[in-house]
Structure formats: C-alpha cells, structure tokens
Design a protein around this motif. Structure first.
Motif, PDB file in Angstrom:
ATOM      1  N   VAL A   6       0.865  -1.188   0.000  1.00  0.00           N
ATOM      2  CA  VAL A   6       0.000   0.000   0.000  1.00  0.00           C
ATOM      3  C   VAL A   6       0.897   1.232   0.000  1.00  0.00           C
ATOM      4  O   VAL A   6       1.713   1.410   0.912  1.00  0.00           O
ATOM      5  CB  VAL A   6      -0.946   0.017   1.217  1.00  0.00           C
ATOM      6  CG1 VAL A   6      -1.909   1.180   1.115  1.00  0.00           C
ATOM      7  CG2 VAL A   6      -1.702  -1.295   1.321  1.00  0.00           C
ATOM      8  N   ARG A   8      -0.348   4.626  -0.560  1.00  0.00           N
ATOM      9  CA  ARG A   8      -1.042   5.894  -0.302  1.00  0.00           C
ATOM     10  C   ARG A   8      -0.627   6.477   1.048  1.00  0.00           C
ATOM     11  O   ARG A   8      -0.199   5.755   1.951  1.00  0.00           O
ATOM     12  CB  ARG A   8      -2.551   5.691  -0.340  1.00  0.00           C
ATOM     13  CG  ARG A   8      -3.084   4.815   0.766  1.00  0.00           C
ATOM     14  CD  ARG A   8      -4.556   4.513   0.601  1.00  0.00           C
ATOM     15  NE  ARG A   8      -5.357   5.697   0.457  1.00  0.00           N
ATOM     16  CZ  ARG A   8      -6.676   5.742   0.619  1.00  0.00           C
ATOM     17  NH1 ARG A   8      -7.328   4.624   0.949  1.00  0.00           N
ATOM     18  NH2 ARG A   8      -7.351   6.855   0.467  1.00  0.00           N
ATOM     19  N   GLY A  12      -5.152   7.200   5.067  1.00  0.00           N
ATOM     20  CA  GLY A  12      -5.741   6.212   4.177  1.00  0.00           C
ATOM     21  C   GLY A  12      -4.918   4.940   4.082  1.00  0.00           C
ATOM     22  O   GLY A  12      -5.456   3.850   3.847  1.00  0.00           O
ATOM     23  N   ASN A  13      -3.588   5.036   4.304  1.00  0.00           N
ATOM     24  CA  ASN A  13      -2.735   3.856   4.218  1.00  0.00           C
ATOM     25  C   ASN A  13      -3.149   2.807   5.239  1.00  0.00           C
ATOM     26  O   ASN A  13      -3.300   1.623   4.918  1.00  0.00           O
ATOM     27  CB  ASN A  13      -1.271   4.268   4.428  1.00  0.00           C
ATOM     28  CG  ASN A  13      -0.305   3.183   4.036  1.00  0.00           C
ATOM     29  OD1 ASN A  13      -0.279   2.119   4.656  1.00  0.00           O
ATOM     30  ND2 ASN A  13       0.506   3.449   3.020  1.00  0.00           N
ATOM     31  N   ARG A  15      -6.067   2.533   6.756  1.00  0.00           N
ATOM     32  CA  ARG A  15      -7.395   1.997   6.478  1.00  0.00           C
ATOM     33  C   ARG A  15      -7.350   0.924   5.395  1.00  0.00           C
ATOM     34  O   ARG A  15      -7.997  -0.118   5.512  1.00  0.00           O
ATOM     35  CB  ARG A  15      -8.325   3.144   6.053  1.00  0.00           C
ATOM     36  CG  ARG A  15      -8.719   4.085   7.166  1.00  0.00           C
ATOM     37  CD  ARG A  15      -9.979   4.862   6.797  1.00  0.00           C
ATOM     38  NE  ARG A  15      -9.776   5.620   5.580  1.00  0.00           N
ATOM     39  CZ  ARG A  15      -9.352   6.889   5.563  1.00  0.00           C
ATOM     40  NH1 ARG A  15      -9.074   7.505   6.683  1.00  0.00           N
ATOM     41  NH2 ARG A  15      -9.211   7.524   4.411  1.00  0.00           N
ATOM     42  N   THR A  16      -6.576   1.181   4.337  1.00  0.00           N
ATOM     43  CA  THR A  16      -6.478   0.184   3.265  1.00  0.00           C
ATOM     44  C   THR A  16      -5.807  -1.089   3.765  1.00  0.00           C
ATOM     45  O   THR A  16      -6.256  -2.209   3.461  1.00  0.00           O
ATOM     46  CB  THR A  16      -5.697   0.777   2.089  1.00  0.00           C
ATOM     47  OG1 THR A  16      -6.339   1.964   1.642  1.00  0.00           O
ATOM     48  CG2 THR A  16      -5.619  -0.213   0.937  1.00  0.00           C
ATOM     49  N   SER A  19      -8.191  -3.161   5.804  1.00  0.00           N
ATOM     50  CA  SER A  19      -9.161  -3.881   4.964  1.00  0.00           C
ATOM     51  C   SER A  19      -8.525  -5.104   4.318  1.00  0.00           C
ATOM     52  O   SER A  19      -9.155  -6.166   4.225  1.00  0.00           O
ATOM     53  CB  SER A  19      -9.706  -2.938   3.887  1.00  0.00           C
ATOM     54  OG  SER A  19     -10.343  -1.821   4.465  1.00  0.00           O
ATOM     55  N   GLN A  29       2.864  -1.685   4.457  1.00  0.00           N
ATOM     56  CA  GLN A  29       2.584  -0.255   4.419  1.00  0.00           C
ATOM     57  C   GLN A  29       3.859   0.505   4.077  1.00  0.00           C
ATOM     58  O   GLN A  29       4.783   0.573   4.895  1.00  0.00           O
ATOM     59  CB  GLN A  29       2.005   0.218   5.753  1.00  0.00           C
ATOM     60  CG  GLN A  29       0.668  -0.420   6.089  1.00  0.00           C
ATOM     61  CD  GLN A  29       0.115   0.064   7.414  1.00  0.00           C
ATOM     62  OE1 GLN A  29      -0.145  -0.747   8.295  1.00  0.00           O
ATOM     63  NE2 GLN A  29      -0.083   1.364   7.552  1.00  0.00           N
ATOM     64  N   LEU A 157      -0.621  -1.462  -4.804  1.00  0.00           N
ATOM     65  CA  LEU A 157      -1.827  -0.657  -4.989  1.00  0.00           C
ATOM     66  C   LEU A 157      -1.425   0.794  -5.210  1.00  0.00           C
ATOM     67  O   LEU A 157      -0.692   1.379  -4.402  1.00  0.00           O
ATOM     68  CB  LEU A 157      -2.738  -0.763  -3.757  1.00  0.00           C
ATOM     69  CG  LEU A 157      -3.083  -2.179  -3.286  1.00  0.00           C
ATOM     70  CD1 LEU A 157      -4.106  -2.105  -2.168  1.00  0.00           C
ATOM     71  CD2 LEU A 157      -3.604  -3.022  -4.432  1.00  0.00           C
ATOM     72  N   HIS A 159      -2.909   4.650  -5.842  1.00  0.00           N
ATOM     73  CA  HIS A 159      -4.125   5.441  -5.683  1.00  0.00           C
ATOM     74  C   HIS A 159      -4.060   6.814  -6.333  1.00  0.00           C
ATOM     75  O   HIS A 159      -5.050   7.547  -6.291  1.00  0.00           O
ATOM     76  CB  HIS A 159      -4.442   5.628  -4.190  1.00  0.00           C
ATOM     77  CG  HIS A 159      -4.967   4.395  -3.529  1.00  0.00           C
ATOM     78  ND1 HIS A 159      -4.163   3.328  -3.189  1.00  0.00           N
ATOM     79  CD2 HIS A 159      -6.231   4.046  -3.147  1.00  0.00           C
ATOM     80  CE1 HIS A 159      -4.901   2.385  -2.618  1.00  0.00           C
ATOM     81  NE2 HIS A 159      -6.154   2.801  -2.573  1.00  0.00           N
ATOM     82  N   ASP A 209     -11.477   3.176  -2.903  1.00  0.00           N
ATOM     83  CA  ASP A 209     -10.549   2.275  -2.209  1.00  0.00           C
ATOM     84  C   ASP A 209     -11.134   0.877  -2.013  1.00  0.00           C
ATOM     85  O   ASP A 209     -10.414  -0.117  -2.175  1.00  0.00           O
ATOM     86  CB  ASP A 209     -10.148   2.890  -0.866  1.00  0.00           C
ATOM     87  CG  ASP A 209      -9.103   2.070  -0.143  1.00  0.00           C
ATOM     88  OD1 ASP A 209      -7.987   1.941  -0.669  1.00  0.00           O
ATOM     89  OD2 ASP A 209      -9.411   1.545   0.945  1.00  0.00           O
ATOM     90  N   VAL A 213      -9.257  -2.597  -3.110  1.00  0.00           N
ATOM     91  CA  VAL A 213      -8.977  -3.693  -2.179  1.00  0.00           C
ATOM     92  C   VAL A 213      -9.584  -5.003  -2.687  1.00  0.00           C
ATOM     93  O   VAL A 213      -8.942  -6.067  -2.660  1.00  0.00           O
ATOM     94  CB  VAL A 213      -9.516  -3.336  -0.778  1.00  0.00           C
ATOM     95  CG1 VAL A 213      -9.440  -4.542   0.149  1.00  0.00           C
ATOM     96  CG2 VAL A 213      -8.726  -2.183  -0.194  1.00  0.00           C
TER      97      VAL A 213
END
Length: 561
Positions: A6, A8, A12-13, A15-16, A19, A29, A157, A159, A209, A213
């Motif tokens: 991830v 971003r 937001g990092n 949260r992604t 998920s 991350q 990912l 974004h 997002d 995911v």
C-alpha cells in the motif's frame, strides 16, 4: 501468500491495510508521501458556483477557511471524497466516478460554470472555469532502495498519478524488474502514469478504495491458485480421479531393511544435534533458566514478565524497526487536526459570546417594553423597578431615576383627558378680570383677522385641538395649546401632570435606545437617590372666582391641572 503493498499516505494507508488484513492478505505499508496542511487565504465565495474536491485531504487539512464555503455545493471526485465532505457539513451536488476532468465536465453540464478547486500543491489541470488554490501538500517520504526491491513478486496498490510516477522512478532506480510486479490502479489515468513493462496493470471498476482492495484480493487469490497448479497439485484445477488404478509394485525386503536402518541412524544424529544446540533440550537449560531469572528480576515487584519474540530457531528476535517517516507524517496529521479543533473551539466561543450579547440586549428591550406598558396602564412598576436599576442604572442613570419617579405617581392619557374636561370652563373664560375687561374681550372677539391656513385662536377651537392632540397621544403639543388659552393660569396642576407624562415618555425612549445599542447589562446594583413622595391629590383654587377644580385620579395616581 502474495504480499500486497500500500503506497497511499496516511491516514488512508492504515485503512487500506486494515481492509486487506481483514481479508486474510499480507499487507505492507510503504507510504510514498506525507500530507501536511498549507496556509491559505480564502477567496470571496460569491465569485464561484461550486466547490471542486478531488481528495478528502482538502477537507481534512483545509482548516477554518472551509467554513466560508459551506453554502457552496460540492463537486466531488469519488465516493470517499463525497463522504468526507458530507461529514464536514458540505452539501454534495455531483459525485464523479472517473477522474477530475470527467466530473468537471459533468458539473458544467449541470450549470456549474465556475468552480473553486481546493487542491494539493502537486496537481494537474482540471479544465477551464476552475480556479485552484493550494490547501495541503503531499511531501515525499524517503524510501530505502531495499524497500523498492522488496516489491518484486508483490501486488502494489496505486491510488494517484503522482504515486504511480514515483513508484516507477523508485523501481527503476533500485534496479527492480518491472515484469515481476503487478499493479492495481484506482483509475485508467493512474495506470497510464505508471508506464509499461509491469507484469500486469489492473484498473479498478470504480475509483474507490474498496474497489481497489477487492480487486487486489481477487488478484492475490488467482495467483495462489496458479502457483499451486504449477507446483504439481493436480487437484487444484481438476477433481478427476481415475477409476483404473495401476497395480502397485512393492519393493524388495532388503531395500526396506536398509531404509529402516538409515532412518534409525539419522534419528540418533538428530538427537545429538538437538541436545547440543537447542536451548529447550537441555544443552542450554542453565542459560534459559538464567535468562528467566533475569527477566523476573527486571520485572520488579509487579510480577509482569515481558515476552520476547522468538526467531525460527528459538532465539530472541530483535524488535521491528520503527519507521520515523510514518511517525512524522502521523504527527503532522495530528497537529493539523488539533489546529482545526482549536480553530473551531475559538469560533464556537466567539459565537457564544455574540449570542450572550444578543440575549442581554433582548432582555433589556423586554424590560423597557414592560415598563412602558405599565406606565400606559397607570400601574406601578413592581419588580421592573429593580430590573431597571440593574440594567440601566449605570448606563443611563438620569433616565432611570426619572422613569422610577414617574412610575411612583403615573399619569395616563385618560387622566389628562378627564382633568381637561374638568377645568375646561375655567381655562376658556376670563372670569378673573373686571366687568369692563370682560366686555372689552367680548367686543374684540366679534371680529378676528388671521392668515389663511393658520389655526383659529378662539378658546373653543383651541380646546377642541387640545382634545384631538390628546387622542393622538401628542401630550407635549396639547400642553402648548393649553398654555395659550385665556385661563391658562388656572391649569397649573394639569400642566405639571402633563409635563411629568412627557418626561416619563422621554426617559422611556432613552432607555429603549440604550437597550437597542447594547448598553443594557447586568452590572452591580447602584444606589438610586429618590426624592420625597409627592402628594397623591392636588387641587387648584380659583382665588378670584372662589371655586376649585380637581383632576379626577384613580387611587394611587397623581393629578394635575
């Protein structure tokens, strides 16, 4: 398991990554940017038809300047940005499903000719009729080349367009093979910005997002099935079981005995190795016991023994390194949020102070109106007398004192009308003069010359005008007309009562103006010096005629002639 990276920025990092982990995936991350607020001066909202938001960071880091634009409808790029704007108190009119240019074109078709774009420092042009202003910045976070090389055989990912461009730069600089990295992009523009040469580039069906995911999870599961199929798991792709099994050919007995002997020897060798090397097999029992005792001693009197992470061979493992860049980004984000909270708190305090001032002004007006109503009805002020002292005693002491004195002996219009009817015969005649003067006055009044349009000077006409003025509430003008009547010297008490009526209304006007301009307050009560009470009733004696005329007065009220 195929790892998922991830890129971003926070928050937001996290949260992604959360998920992804909820779906059973391994999430790494590696934020490429850290978002920080930028000082900005809000323009005039009247010059715009709507507000363009291409990222939720504009709402998070816009600060107190956003309050001036809450009346403008929002054009949001993506459902996440629309949700953040709605949570902040904005009204979302258009929500795009592609990129900024597409949503701007859609908004223009709906009548939004001029948009204000609250954007980041690094941005792309969104079209004509859009004025951009910087409210936040995405600063780059240093990335170790080893982290870039760890992207191989992983799903990354992406974004944003800027993240795609920097990812390509980092991978090329670290010498990582692009064909070993799979990308999942949030939009077609982001995928194009990453360039070519990747193992595959998959575009999310919606620029959200959750869609990214879900696509990453499906991609990771597909790769796991392919790897098991290439490893020889025939049942991974087919459940076919042959019905004709070949006859098993058993090995000879000598081979079996040889294998058993080799296994026995290997077991003895493994036991010896374990006794020497493994700490739990007795070789390092003393060391383990010493370590446990040291941990107990370090734990102190609380009895807590911290557990140490163990490596594959049972040895203590060093703790994971702390990413200072991520901590700095989170610290900047928290500082911006605290600044926004402080700004909102100051705004609320200012609004509360203004509301308190308006409430004080309204209370002062209510007290003034209630005092006027009491005087018009001819009743005493009661508790309003103390309220007048508290609220207007310091700002308007003279008017307050006059009003309280007048309320002790109130005079109403009805009192003045009745008093005028009582003294009318005396003030319209000249009975106080001799008979010769009376005859002369009668002769003079036979012919009266006056300019056209001027009021009549006849006593009867003046008295009629006085009554009309009293009906209209113009006591001061009526008082001036009475002073011009032939028997005005017989109306001294009435003139005094009319004067007190006029003074009381003037004092009421002053107090109402003080309440309107905000001079009413809640100061400490100041002493008000009151004069001695005036006699309840008074009479006028016509010494020359030997008669008395009194103004009728209800109980507890003053009279005047």
């Amino acid at each position: 398991m195929t790892p998922v990276v991830v890129l971003r920025p926070e928050p937001g990092n996290t949260r992604t990554a959360t998920s992804l982990r909820a779906l059973g995936l391994e999430a790494r991350q590696v934020p490429l940017f850290g978002v920080v607020p930028v000082d900005w001066t809000p323009p005039d909202p009247a010059g715009f038809d709507g507000l363009l938001l291409t990222s939720a960071n504009a709402v998070r880091h816009g600060g107190a300047g956003l309050d001036a634009f809450k009346r403008l409808p929002v054009v949001a790029v993506g459902a996440a940005t629309a949700a953040a704007a709605t949570k902040a108190g904005f009204a979302v009119a258009v929500t795009g499903s592609d990129d900024a240019r597409a949503v701007v074109a859609d908004a223009r078709d709906r009548g939004f000719a001029r948009l204000l774009h609250l954007a980041g420092r690094d941005r792309r042009e969104t079209g004509d009729g859009v004025e951009a202003i910087t409210v936040y910045a995405s600063d780059t976070v240093p990335i170790d080349p080893e982290d870039a090389r760890s992207f191989e055989d992983a799903i990354v990912l992406v974004h944003s367009v800027r993240a795609a461009e920097r990812l390509a730069e980092l991978v090329d600089a670290a010498g990582t093979a692009r064909h070993r990295i799979a990308l999942v992009a949030i939009s077609r523009a982001v995928g194009d910005a990453a360039g070519h040469g990747w193992r595959d580039v998959t575009i999310a069906p919606q620029p959200t997002d959750p869609a990214v995911v879900a696509l990453a999870a499906a991609h990771a599961n597909t790769r796991a099935i392919d790897q098991r199929a290439r490893g020889g798991d025939k049942h991974a792709m087919s459940d076919y079981v042959p019905t004709d099994r070949p006859r098993a050919r058993g090995p000879k007995m000598g081979v079996i005995l040889a294998l058993v002997g080799l296994a026995f020897v290997a077991g003895l060798g493994l036991m010896g190795y374990a006794a020497k090397k493994l700490p739990w097999f007795g070789g390092h029992a003393t060391t383990a016991g010493t370590t446990t005792a040291a941990q107990k001693a370090a734990a102190g009197s609380s009895g807590y023994i911290p557990s140490q992470p163990l490596g594959p061979n049972g040895e203590p493992q060093a703790p994971a390194p702390i990413d200072t860049a991520v901590l700095a980004t989170r610290e900047a984000t928290l500082a911006a949020q605290l600044t926004a909270l402080e700004t909102r708190t100051a705004t609320i305090a200012t609004d509360a102070s203004a509301a308190a001032g308006q409430a004080t002004r309204a209370e002062g007006l209510l007290v003034a109106f209630a005092a006027r109503r009491a005087l018009d009805r001819g009743v005493t002020l009661g508790y309003l007398e103390e309220q007048l002292r508290l609220r207007f005693g310091q700002a308007q002491p003279r008017a307050t004192t006059t009003l309280i004195q007048a309320a002790r002996q109130p005079v109403t219009l009805e009192d003045l009308r009745q008093g005028l009817d009582t003294i009318a015969p005396d003030i319209t005649s000249t009975t106080g003069d001799g008979w010769l003067d009376t005859i002369q006055h009668q002769i003079d009044s036979l012919v009266v010359l006056r300019k056209a349009g001027t009021p009549s000077t006849m006593p009867a006409d003046r008295l009629a005008r006085v009554r009309r003025l009293l009906e209209a509430g113009q006591v001061e003008a009526a008082r001036a007309e009475v002073a011009r009547l032939p028997g005005a010297n017989q109306a001294s008490n009435w003139m005094e009562a009319a004067g007190r009526y006029v003074q009381a209304r003037h004092a009421l006007d002053v107090i109402e103006n003080a309440a309107l301009i905000g001079q009413a307050g809640q100061p400490q009560p100041a002493p008000v010096v009151m004069p001695s009470a005036v006699t309840e009733t008074s009479t006028v004696t016509d010494e020359s005629a030997g008669s008395q005329a009194a103004v009728p007065k209800p109980a507890g009220q003053a009279t005047g002639q």
